[in-house]
Design a protein around this motif. Structure first.
Motif, short mmCIF file in Angstrom:
data_model
loop_
_atom_site.label_atom_id
_atom_site.label_comp_id
_atom_site.label_asym_id
_atom_site.label_seq_id
_atom_site.Cartn_x
_atom_site.Cartn_y
_atom_site.Cartn_z
N LYS A 57 27.22 -32.50 16.44
CA LYS A 57 26.90 -31.08 16.53
C LYS A 57 28.20 -30.30 16.50
O LYS A 57 29.21 -30.72 17.05
CB LYS A 57 26.15 -30.76 17.82
CG LYS A 57 24.97 -31.69 18.12
CD LYS A 57 23.79 -31.43 17.23
CE LYS A 57 22.59 -32.29 17.67
NZ LYS A 57 21.41 -32.09 16.80
N VAL A 58 28.16 -29.12 15.87
CA VAL A 58 29.35 -28.29 15.75
C VAL A 58 29.06 -26.90 16.31
O VAL A 58 28.12 -26.24 15.87
CB VAL A 58 29.83 -28.18 14.29
CG1 VAL A 58 31.01 -27.22 14.18
CG2 VAL A 58 30.21 -29.56 13.75
N LEU A 59 29.89 -26.46 17.26
CA LEU A 59 29.82 -25.12 17.82
C LEU A 59 31.13 -24.40 17.46
O LEU A 59 32.20 -24.95 17.67
CB LEU A 59 29.68 -25.14 19.35
CG LEU A 59 28.30 -25.36 19.95
CD1 LEU A 59 27.74 -26.73 19.60
CD2 LEU A 59 28.35 -25.18 21.47
N VAL A 60 31.00 -23.20 16.92
CA VAL A 60 32.18 -22.42 16.56
C VAL A 60 32.27 -21.19 17.47
O VAL A 60 31.32 -20.41 17.57
CB VAL A 60 32.14 -21.97 15.09
CG1 VAL A 60 33.33 -21.07 14.77
CG2 VAL A 60 32.14 -23.18 14.16
N VAL A 61 33.41 -21.06 18.15
CA VAL A 61 33.67 -19.89 18.98
C VAL A 61 34.70 -19.03 18.25
O VAL A 61 35.81 -19.48 18.00
CB VAL A 61 34.21 -20.28 20.37
CG1 VAL A 61 34.44 -19.04 21.22
CG2 VAL A 61 33.26 -21.25 21.06
N LEU A 168 25.87 -23.81 15.71
CA LEU A 168 25.79 -22.63 16.57
C LEU A 168 27.09 -21.85 16.43
O LEU A 168 28.17 -22.43 16.42
CB LEU A 168 25.57 -23.03 18.03
CG LEU A 168 25.58 -21.90 19.06
CD1 LEU A 168 24.42 -20.94 18.84
CD2 LEU A 168 25.57 -22.44 20.49
N GLU A 169 26.97 -20.52 16.35
CA GLU A 169 28.13 -19.64 16.34
C GLU A 169 28.12 -18.79 17.59
O GLU A 169 27.08 -18.26 17.98
CB GLU A 169 28.11 -18.74 15.10
CG GLU A 169 28.25 -19.50 13.79
CD GLU A 169 28.20 -18.60 12.57
OE1 GLU A 169 28.91 -18.89 11.60
OE2 GLU A 169 27.45 -17.59 12.62
N ILE A 170 29.28 -18.67 18.22
CA ILE A 170 29.45 -17.80 19.38
C ILE A 170 30.49 -16.77 19.02
O ILE A 170 31.66 -17.10 18.80
CB ILE A 170 29.88 -18.61 20.62
CG1 ILE A 170 28.84 -19.69 20.94
CG2 ILE A 170 30.06 -17.68 21.82
CD1 ILE A 170 29.25 -20.63 22.06
N CYS A 171 30.07 -15.52 18.90
CA CYS A 171 30.96 -14.44 18.47
C CYS A 171 31.37 -13.63 19.70
O CYS A 171 30.52 -13.10 20.42
CB CYS A 171 30.25 -13.55 17.45
SG CYS A 171 31.31 -12.28 16.73
N THR A 335 17.60 -28.11 18.92
CA THR A 335 16.87 -27.85 17.67
C THR A 335 17.72 -28.07 16.42
O THR A 335 17.20 -28.03 15.31
CB THR A 335 16.35 -26.40 17.65
OG1 THR A 335 17.45 -25.50 17.81
CG2 THR A 335 15.37 -26.18 18.79
N ALA A 336 19.02 -28.29 16.59
CA ALA A 336 19.89 -28.50 15.42
C ALA A 336 19.57 -29.81 14.74
O ALA A 336 19.21 -30.79 15.40
CB ALA A 336 21.36 -28.48 15.85
N PRO A 337 19.67 -29.88 13.42
CA PRO A 337 19.44 -31.14 12.70
C PRO A 337 20.41 -32.22 13.16
O PRO A 337 21.53 -31.93 13.58
CB PRO A 337 19.69 -30.77 11.23
CG PRO A 337 19.59 -29.29 11.18
CD PRO A 337 20.03 -28.78 12.51
N HIS A 338 19.96 -33.46 13.08
CA HIS A 338 20.83 -34.58 13.44
C HIS A 338 21.73 -34.92 12.26
O HIS A 338 21.26 -35.13 11.15
CB HIS A 338 20.00 -35.80 13.83
CG HIS A 338 20.82 -37.02 14.12
ND1 HIS A 338 21.65 -37.09 15.22
CD2 HIS A 338 20.97 -38.18 13.44
CE1 HIS A 338 22.27 -38.27 15.21
NE2 HIS A 338 21.87 -38.93 14.15
N HIS A 339 23.03 -34.95 12.52
CA HIS A 339 24.00 -35.30 11.49
C HIS A 339 24.67 -36.60 11.92
O HIS A 339 25.62 -36.61 12.70
CB HIS A 339 25.05 -34.21 11.33
CG HIS A 339 24.47 -32.87 10.98
ND1 HIS A 339 24.16 -32.50 9.69
CD2 HIS A 339 24.12 -31.82 11.76
CE1 HIS A 339 23.67 -31.28 9.69
NE2 HIS A 339 23.62 -30.84 10.93
#
Length: 353
Positions: A57-61, A168-171, A335-339
């Motif tokens: 999973k990738v989260l970008v802040v 997910l993006e966190i702005c 809910t994110a797709p499994h990678h």
């Protein structure tokens, strides 16, 4: 020289927060910038430019406004939450201002000039794997290759790095919000706002009461200084214990004056305040300048300043977030797709090495 640069930057940001007539001459450049940004986004949306997911999973802040918005303290809060939930976490970053070119792993003995001050701070605070590189996808792939057990990758900055797919993006915004609402260079926006609709969920974080047009409501974040200062030897002192002596405050961050104001709000006496440009490279030439003085600085500055003044006191910036913020992270991860592994657009062949 450096004080002049800091003042010049402050003047530019003040202009961005208003509707200064001097910025009208820059509107054609802003229009060109916006057109190029939309073409680039369109090319990624249609897979004309390659993008990939590194796996897990990738989260970008990140942020859409030039300048500091408090991303790193928020990143630390997200990482600590994920660790408490039992995830294996790694971090990636561009490493702004670093001298290195290739993707590199950050270690406890890394030089901030080689890997960047914020990545070094993230590694020292968390002890987690941190990889830096201008190509965030390559950094994430290198992290997953060396640490295949990594379940969640958190990217400190990189909201506009569309080559890296994310879940997910966190702005993050500060009290300035969108400024004058114009794109660079006539305003502070790195991309048009509101952003185009996307399948990737976004959390918007800002000071309490911040409203962004047209309808976005931000998750309120409360920022405050830590109650304790620390030096390079690991010694700790309550800020209250420093109130009885004059201090020299040093800050090489986006908004130095905010740090100085926060110190005064804690009752500290600042005999001198020295503002430097963001990511300033403190060198040995600074040691005589501050010789014999009690120094207090930001946590980000300390990873560079401690090389010359290990006795300097560093104060961390802490954030408080509502439970709804972390619940939204949980939902996005669930809910994110499994990678299972890195996926690269088939139209573009094998992933880059």
């Amino acid at each position: 020289m450096n004080h002049a640069r800091a003042r010049w930057r402050s003047c530019i940001e003040a202009a961005w927060r208003g509707q200064r007539l001097c910025l009208l001459a820059l509107l054609p450049l802003s229009a060109l910038y916006g057109a190029l940004w939309r073409i680039r986004r369109w090319a990624y949306d249609r897979a004309w430019l390659p993008s990939a997911h590194p796996g897990g999973k990738v989260l970008v802040v990140g942020n859409v406004v030039a300048g500091g918005a408090g991303k790193t303290p928020l990143t630390l809060a997200v990482v600590e939450y994920l660790r408490r939930k039992g995830y294996s976490v790694g971090l990636i970053s561009r490493g702004y201002g670093r001298r290195g070119i290739q993707v590199e792993e950050v270690t406890a003995t890394s030089d901030a000039r080689q890997v960047g001050d914020e990545p070094l701070l993230l590694h020292r605070r968390t002890g987690l794997p941190v990889f830096v590189g201008a190509d965030r996808l390559a950094a994430a792939q290198a992290l997953r290759q060396k640490y295949p057990q990594t379940e969640v990758i958190v990217s400190d900055d990189g909201l506009q790095h569309l080559r890296l797919r994310r879940d997910l993006e966190i702005c993050v915004f500060d009290a300035g919000g969108l400024g004058n609402g114009r794109l660079l260079p006539a305003g502070p926006l790195r991309e048009p706002w509101p952003r185009p609709t996307s399948d990737v969920p976004m959390l918007i974080v800002g000071p309490p009461g911040l409203n962004l047009p047209p309808l976005e409501q931000s998750v309120p974040v409360h920022r405050r200084l830590s109650d304790t200062a620390v030096n390079a030897e690991g010694q700790r002192r309550p800020l209250a214990a420093l109130r009885t002596q004059p201090l020299v405050a040093v800050a090489g961050i986006a908004h130095p004056e905010r740090f100085f104001e926060a110190l005064r709000a804690q009752g500290l006496t600042l005999a001198e305040c020295h503002a430097f440009p963001d990511h300033y490279d403190f060198g040995s030439n600074l040691a005589p300048f501050l010789a014999g003085k009690e120094i207090i600085c930001t946590e980000k500055d300390a990873v560079k300043l401690w090389c010359w003044r290990p006795e300097a006191w560093a104060v961390a910036l802490e954030v408080e977030l509502p439970e709804a913020f972390f619940a939204a992270i949980d939902r996005a991860l669930a809910t994110a797709p499994h990678h299972a592994q890195s996926h690269y657009d088939r139209a573009h062949g094998s992933p880059p090495t």
